[in-house]
Design an enzyme around this catalytic site. Structure first.
Site, PDB file in Angstrom:
ATOM      1  N   TRP A  53    -109.545 -27.638 -10.771  1.00 19.20           N
ATOM      2  CA  TRP A  53    -109.286 -27.386  -9.349  1.00 19.20           C
ATOM      3  C   TRP A  53    -108.754 -25.965  -9.187  1.00 19.20           C
ATOM      4  O   TRP A  53    -108.037 -25.451 -10.050  1.00 19.20           O
ATOM      5  CB  TRP A  53    -108.248 -28.371  -8.811  1.00 19.20           C
ATOM      6  CG  TRP A  53    -108.831 -29.503  -8.024  1.00 19.20           C
ATOM      7  CD1 TRP A  53    -108.877 -29.625  -6.679  1.00 19.20           C
ATOM      8  CD2 TRP A  53    -109.446 -30.703  -8.544  1.00 19.20           C
ATOM      9  NE1 TRP A  53    -109.487 -30.812  -6.322  1.00 19.20           N
ATOM     10  CE2 TRP A  53    -109.843 -31.491  -7.448  1.00 19.20           C
ATOM     11  CE3 TRP A  53    -109.710 -31.174  -9.826  1.00 19.20           C
ATOM     12  CZ2 TRP A  53    -110.480 -32.711  -7.591  1.00 19.20           C
ATOM     13  CZ3 TRP A  53    -110.340 -32.388  -9.971  1.00 19.20           C
ATOM     14  CH2 TRP A  53    -110.715 -33.147  -8.858  1.00 19.20           C
ATOM     15  N   SER A  54    -109.049 -25.385  -8.022  1.00 22.80           N
ATOM     16  CA  SER A  54    -108.810 -23.958  -7.833  1.00 22.80           C
ATOM     17  C   SER A  54    -107.334 -23.560  -7.780  1.00 22.80           C
ATOM     18  O   SER A  54    -106.883 -22.734  -8.559  1.00 22.80           O
ATOM     19  CB  SER A  54    -109.528 -23.517  -6.562  1.00 22.80           C
ATOM     20  OG  SER A  54    -109.195 -22.220  -6.240  1.00 22.80           O
ATOM     21  N   TRP A  55    -106.563 -24.118  -6.818  1.00 19.69           N
ATOM     22  CA  TRP A  55    -105.181 -23.613  -6.765  1.00 19.69           C
ATOM     23  C   TRP A  55    -104.355 -24.188  -7.904  1.00 19.69           C
ATOM     24  O   TRP A  55    -103.408 -23.561  -8.360  1.00 19.69           O
ATOM     25  CB  TRP A  55    -104.541 -23.705  -5.375  1.00 19.69           C
ATOM     26  CG  TRP A  55    -104.046 -25.017  -4.841  1.00 19.69           C
ATOM     27  CD1 TRP A  55    -104.516 -26.264  -5.085  1.00 19.69           C
ATOM     28  CD2 TRP A  55    -102.948 -25.172  -3.918  1.00 19.69           C
ATOM     29  NE1 TRP A  55    -103.802 -27.184  -4.355  1.00 19.69           N
ATOM     30  CE2 TRP A  55    -102.834 -26.550  -3.635  1.00 19.69           C
ATOM     31  CE3 TRP A  55    -102.067 -24.296  -3.295  1.00 19.69           C
ATOM     32  CZ2 TRP A  55    -101.864 -27.052  -2.754  1.00 19.69           C
ATOM     33  CZ3 TRP A  55    -101.108 -24.799  -2.418  1.00 19.69           C
ATOM     34  CH2 TRP A  55    -101.013 -26.154  -2.154  1.00 19.69           C
ATOM     35  N   ASP A  56    -104.759 -25.359  -8.417  1.00 27.88           N
ATOM     36  CA  ASP A  56    -104.109 -25.879  -9.629  1.00 27.88           C
ATOM     37  C   ASP A  56    -104.232 -24.842 -10.757  1.00 27.88           C
ATOM     38  O   ASP A  56    -103.276 -24.589 -11.488  1.00 27.88           O
ATOM     39  CB  ASP A  56    -104.768 -27.179 -10.101  1.00 27.88           C
ATOM     40  CG  ASP A  56    -104.697 -28.298  -9.074  1.00 27.88           C
ATOM     41  OD1 ASP A  56    -105.222 -28.111  -7.969  1.00 27.88           O
ATOM     42  OD2 ASP A  56    -104.126 -29.365  -9.386  1.00 27.88           O
ATOM     43  N   TYR A 103    -115.189 -38.917 -10.696  1.00 27.61           N
ATOM     44  CA  TYR A 103    -114.420 -38.456  -9.535  1.00 27.61           C
ATOM     45  C   TYR A 103    -115.346 -38.500  -8.325  1.00 27.61           C
ATOM     46  O   TYR A 103    -116.521 -38.138  -8.427  1.00 27.61           O
ATOM     47  CB  TYR A 103    -113.910 -37.020  -9.755  1.00 27.61           C
ATOM     48  CG  TYR A 103    -113.167 -36.480  -8.542  1.00 27.61           C
ATOM     49  CD1 TYR A 103    -111.850 -36.843  -8.305  1.00 27.61           C
ATOM     50  CD2 TYR A 103    -113.809 -35.647  -7.619  1.00 27.61           C
ATOM     51  CE1 TYR A 103    -111.171 -36.387  -7.175  1.00 27.61           C
ATOM     52  CE2 TYR A 103    -113.138 -35.183  -6.490  1.00 27.61           C
ATOM     53  CZ  TYR A 103    -111.823 -35.556  -6.277  1.00 27.61           C
ATOM     54  OH  TYR A 103    -111.150 -35.112  -5.163  1.00 27.61           O
ATOM     55  N   GLN A 129    -109.937 -23.259  -1.537  1.00 29.38           N
ATOM     56  CA  GLN A 129    -108.537 -23.731  -1.524  1.00 29.38           C
ATOM     57  C   GLN A 129    -107.622 -22.508  -1.391  1.00 29.38           C
ATOM     58  O   GLN A 129    -108.099 -21.380  -1.475  1.00 29.38           O
ATOM     59  CB  GLN A 129    -108.239 -24.473  -2.844  1.00 29.38           C
ATOM     60  CG  GLN A 129    -108.084 -25.968  -2.659  1.00 29.38           C
ATOM     61  CD  GLN A 129    -107.581 -26.693  -3.898  1.00 29.38           C
ATOM     62  OE1 GLN A 129    -107.615 -26.161  -5.001  1.00 29.38           O
ATOM     63  NE2 GLN A 129    -107.138 -27.923  -3.719  1.00 29.38           N
ATOM     64  N   GLY A 189    -105.163 -27.794   0.595  1.00 26.03           N
ATOM     65  CA  GLY A 189    -104.400 -28.252  -0.565  1.00 26.03           C
ATOM     66  C   GLY A 189    -103.483 -29.423  -0.216  1.00 26.03           C
ATOM     67  O   GLY A 189    -102.955 -30.082  -1.090  1.00 26.03           O
ATOM     68  N   ASP A 191    -104.139 -32.357   1.713  1.00 28.83           N
ATOM     69  CA  ASP A 191    -105.246 -33.035   2.372  1.00 28.83           C
ATOM     70  C   ASP A 191    -104.869 -34.056   3.429  1.00 28.83           C
ATOM     71  O   ASP A 191    -105.511 -34.174   4.443  1.00 28.83           O
ATOM     72  CB  ASP A 191    -106.085 -33.761   1.316  1.00 28.83           C
ATOM     73  CG  ASP A 191    -106.095 -33.019   0.001  1.00 28.83           C
ATOM     74  OD1 ASP A 191    -105.766 -31.821   0.009  1.00 28.83           O
ATOM     75  OD2 ASP A 191    -106.419 -33.630  -1.010  1.00 28.83           O
ATOM     76  N   TYR A 381     -99.120 -39.679  -0.012  1.00 33.45           N
ATOM     77  CA  TYR A 381     -99.723 -38.380  -0.246  1.00 33.45           C
ATOM     78  C   TYR A 381     -99.584 -37.368   0.917  1.00 33.45           C
ATOM     79  O   TYR A 381    -100.157 -37.581   1.990  1.00 33.45           O
ATOM     80  CB  TYR A 381    -101.183 -38.776  -0.422  1.00 33.45           C
ATOM     81  CG  TYR A 381    -102.082 -37.880  -1.132  1.00 33.45           C
ATOM     82  CD1 TYR A 381    -101.916 -37.596  -2.464  1.00 33.45           C
ATOM     83  CD2 TYR A 381    -103.153 -37.319  -0.445  1.00 33.45           C
ATOM     84  CE1 TYR A 381    -102.813 -36.778  -3.104  1.00 33.45           C
ATOM     85  CE2 TYR A 381    -104.044 -36.514  -1.084  1.00 33.45           C
ATOM     86  CZ  TYR A 381    -103.873 -36.240  -2.416  1.00 33.45           C
ATOM     87  OH  TYR A 381    -104.748 -35.437  -3.027  1.00 33.45           O
ATOM     88  N   GLU A 429     -97.029 -36.450 -10.068  1.00 34.93           N
ATOM     89  CA  GLU A 429     -97.717 -35.606  -9.084  1.00 34.93           C
ATOM     90  C   GLU A 429     -96.833 -35.361  -7.862  1.00 34.93           C
ATOM     91  O   GLU A 429     -96.794 -34.256  -7.327  1.00 34.93           O
ATOM     92  CB  GLU A 429     -99.017 -36.319  -8.695  1.00 34.93           C
ATOM     93  CG  GLU A 429     -99.983 -35.478  -7.898  1.00 34.93           C
ATOM     94  CD  GLU A 429    -101.268 -36.250  -7.577  1.00 34.93           C
ATOM     95  OE1 GLU A 429    -101.399 -37.422  -8.031  1.00 34.93           O
ATOM     96  OE2 GLU A 429    -102.120 -35.692  -6.866  1.00 34.93           O
TER      97      GLU A 429
HETATM   98  C1  9WN Z   1    -109.073 -33.207  -3.326  1.00 37.70           C
HETATM   99  C2  9WN Z   1    -106.004 -31.600  -7.714  1.00 37.70           C
HETATM  100  C3  9WN Z   1    -106.005 -31.694  -6.196  1.00 37.70           C
HETATM  101  C4  9WN Z   1    -105.027 -30.703  -5.545  1.00 37.70           C
HETATM  102  C5  9WN Z   1    -104.829 -30.964  -4.071  1.00 37.70           C
HETATM  103  C6  9WN Z   1    -104.448 -32.433  -3.898  1.00 37.70           C
HETATM  104  C7  9WN Z   1    -105.535 -33.335  -4.489  1.00 37.70           C
HETATM  105  C8  9WN Z   1    -107.959 -33.792  -4.202  1.00 37.70           C
HETATM  106  C9  9WN Z   1    -107.953 -35.297  -4.050  1.00 37.70           C
HETATM  107  O1  9WN Z   1    -105.678 -33.045  -5.859  1.00 37.70           O
HETATM  108  O2  9WN Z   1    -106.743 -33.152  -3.776  1.00 37.70           O
HETATM  109  O3  9WN Z   1    -109.197 -31.840  -3.536  1.00 37.70           O
HETATM  110  O4  9WN Z   1    -108.813 -35.955  -4.639  1.00 37.70           O
HETATM  111  O5  9WN Z   1    -107.111 -35.823  -3.304  1.00 37.70           O
HETATM  112  O6  9WN Z   1    -104.233 -32.724  -2.557  1.00 37.70           O
HETATM  113  O7  9WN Z   1    -103.825 -30.120  -3.568  1.00 37.70           O
HETATM  114  O8  9WN Z   1    -105.500 -29.394  -5.721  1.00 37.70           O
HETATM  115  O9  9WN Z   1    -104.699 -31.663  -8.211  1.00 37.70           O
END
Ligand code: 9WN
Length: 461
Positions: A53-56, A103, A129, A189, A191, A381, A429
């Site tokens: 994942w991008s911002w991760d 996923y 993101q 980010g 959601d 969440y 998380e």
């Molecule tokens: C959808 C991976 C990602 C984070 C997001 C978080 C969650 C995904 C999901 O997980 O989002 O992109 O399936 O819910 O909200 O911030 O980057 O950790």
């Protein structure tokens, strides 16, 4: 001073433990990151999120920068290898070795090859993101053990970062505010945040959402995750963009969701400054990046600030209205190093107020949603729990405005709270703001990475 002013903040003594205990925690965190390493990048968690994942990736690179220069660089470079030709950095890069269906929505659903700008290469999602990556690249360079290698890394990644920022300026600013719009709550980010609820009351036409099977509910408690109605709308937005070939001009004309979000833009602003710093290191002209950062800063104050609530809010640019629910995103303009004192003071006051500070002794900072609002939910969440990444962003933002009354004290409390959370519940998380109970994934990478950064930053003064 207002009733929620800085004097309302009682700074608890912040106990980060002995140096030996901190070292053990760092070692444990590094172990999580190393177990989540797949050979070219790091997954957010083994159960829920088996791709990159991008911002991760940006948060993870910042954590790794302290002890593994090579993997920190590789984390960012493997992400940018999937950048689209138009500069868009996708929010998920799918690992072809992971079984389809692990996923949802997976590569076959996104079908990124439909996009004119998708380069042949790994399959990706079709949205982006928060653009934290220039800031992460600067941190990776700053801590590098091998400066020659680090300079070469910056040379390689600089044009890609410029393309990422140019994409946002060119395609994502339809209102001309100097701000980027997000076109899906996943781009924020955060959601499932209540601020998107009103905008997500979009009507899904019959047949608009194909039958699908959620994978997240196999791994997580349904009480922690978005509801079916929210998920249907998330999926409907994907279908809409995908079926328009991820064409930005068509998307902006037809998108049911176009929002200027303070968190996304504050991160962009901080990253534009980092990009200017990188340009200076490389002997390039930093001025365009500083100018862009200045424009974002002014844009946030002119278009997202509300004098009535004394808060930053997201703006729906289809209706022109502010989305006035108060959420942690309202506090994020602290990441703007040029934010004038009056705004900093308002945010610090909010952080010390009953909206974001639980009154219960021993509670944890900072809940992701306003504690006194009817939508607050301590475990679902992005609707109330504490997240380590948003705590870390606020800690960094407060640190750069430490001269403001009360800012340094709250930064220290947030740091203490982050450490107490992971000591109590492990690398989860997200966390309950009252009890510190952990929710969502276990062994979650950014929780580990950002504790490494926090503790090592504190240890090095
Ligand atoms: C959808 C991976 C990602 C984070 C997001 C978080 C969650 C995904 C999901 O997980 O989002 O992109 O399936 O819910 O909200 O911030 O980057 O950790």
């Amino acid at each position: 001073m207002s009733e929620h002013g800085p004097e309302a903040v009682a700074v608890e003594s912040v106990d980060l433990g002995t140096a030996a205990a901190r070292d053990r925690l760092i070692e444990d965190a590094e172990g999580v990151l190393d177990r989540n390493w797949t050979g070219g990048s790091t997954i957010p968690s083994r159960s829920l999120y088996p791709h990159q994942w991008s911002w991760d990736a940006a948060f993870i690179a910042i954590g790794r920068s302290w002890y593994d220069q090579q993997r920190a660089e590789q984390e960012l470079e493997s992400l940018f290898a999937a950048q689209w030709a138009n500069g868009m950095l996708p929010h998920i890069v799918f690992n072809p070795a992971v079984p389809p269906g692990a996923y949802f929505p997976g590569p076959e659903f996104w079908d990124s090859d439909r996009a004119a700008g998708h380069r042949k290469g790994p399959a990706t999602s079709g949205i982006t993101q928060p653009p934290l990556h220039a800031l992460a690249a600067r941190e990776v360079h700053r801590r590098a053990q091998d400066p020659v290698r680090a300079h070469a890394f910056l040379e390689r990644i600089y044009p890609k970062l410029v393309a990422q920022h140019d994409y946002l300026a060119r395609w994502r600013d339809p209102a001309g505010h100097g701000l980027a719009v997000i076109v899906h709550p996943w781009e924020s980010g955060m959601d499932n945040a209540p601020i998107w609820d009103d905008d997500l009351r979009l009507s899904v036409p019959p047949g608009g959402v194909p039958p699908y099977r959620r994978r997240d509910l196999v791994h997580a408690d349904p009480g922690d995750r978005p509801t079916k109605a929210a998920y249907d709308r998330f999926v409907y937005l994907v279908v809409t963009y995908r079926d328009n070939g991820y064409d930005d001009s068509r998307l902006l004309a037809s998108s049911p969701f176009l929002v200027e979000d303070p968190l996304f833009n504050a991160i962009w602003c901080a990253s534009a400054h980092a990009l200017a710093d990188i340009a200076e290191i490389l002997g390039r002209d930093p001025a365009p990046h500083r100018q862009r950062a200045g424009r974002i800063s002014v844009g946030m104050r002119q278009h997202l600030w509300d004098d009535r609530t004394r808060r930053f809010h997201a703006r729906d640019i289809r209706t022109g209205g502010l989305l006035r629910k108060s959420m942690i995103t309202s506090l994020m303009p602290l990441l703007d190093p040029m934010l004038p004192a009056a705004y900093v003071e308002a945010i610090v006051a909010d952080l010390g107020s009953p909206h974001f500070r639980p009154a219960e002794p021993g509670a944890f900072l900072v809940p992701s949603h306003d504690l006194v609002s009817p939508e607050f939910d301590r475990r679902r969440y992005w609707r109330g729990p504490v997240w380590i990444n948003t705590d870390w962003l606020l800690w960094r933002g407060l640190d750069q405005h430490a001269a403001a009354a009360g800012a340094a004290g709250i930064a220290a409390e947030i740091a203490g709270s982050m450490v107490r959370l992971v000591r109590r519940s492990g690398w989860r998380e997200y966390f309950d703001p009252f009890t510190g109970a952990g929710y969502g994934s276990a062994d979650f990478s950014w929780s580990a990475a950002l504790i490494v950064d926090l503790l090592r930053t504190i240890a090095t003064g």
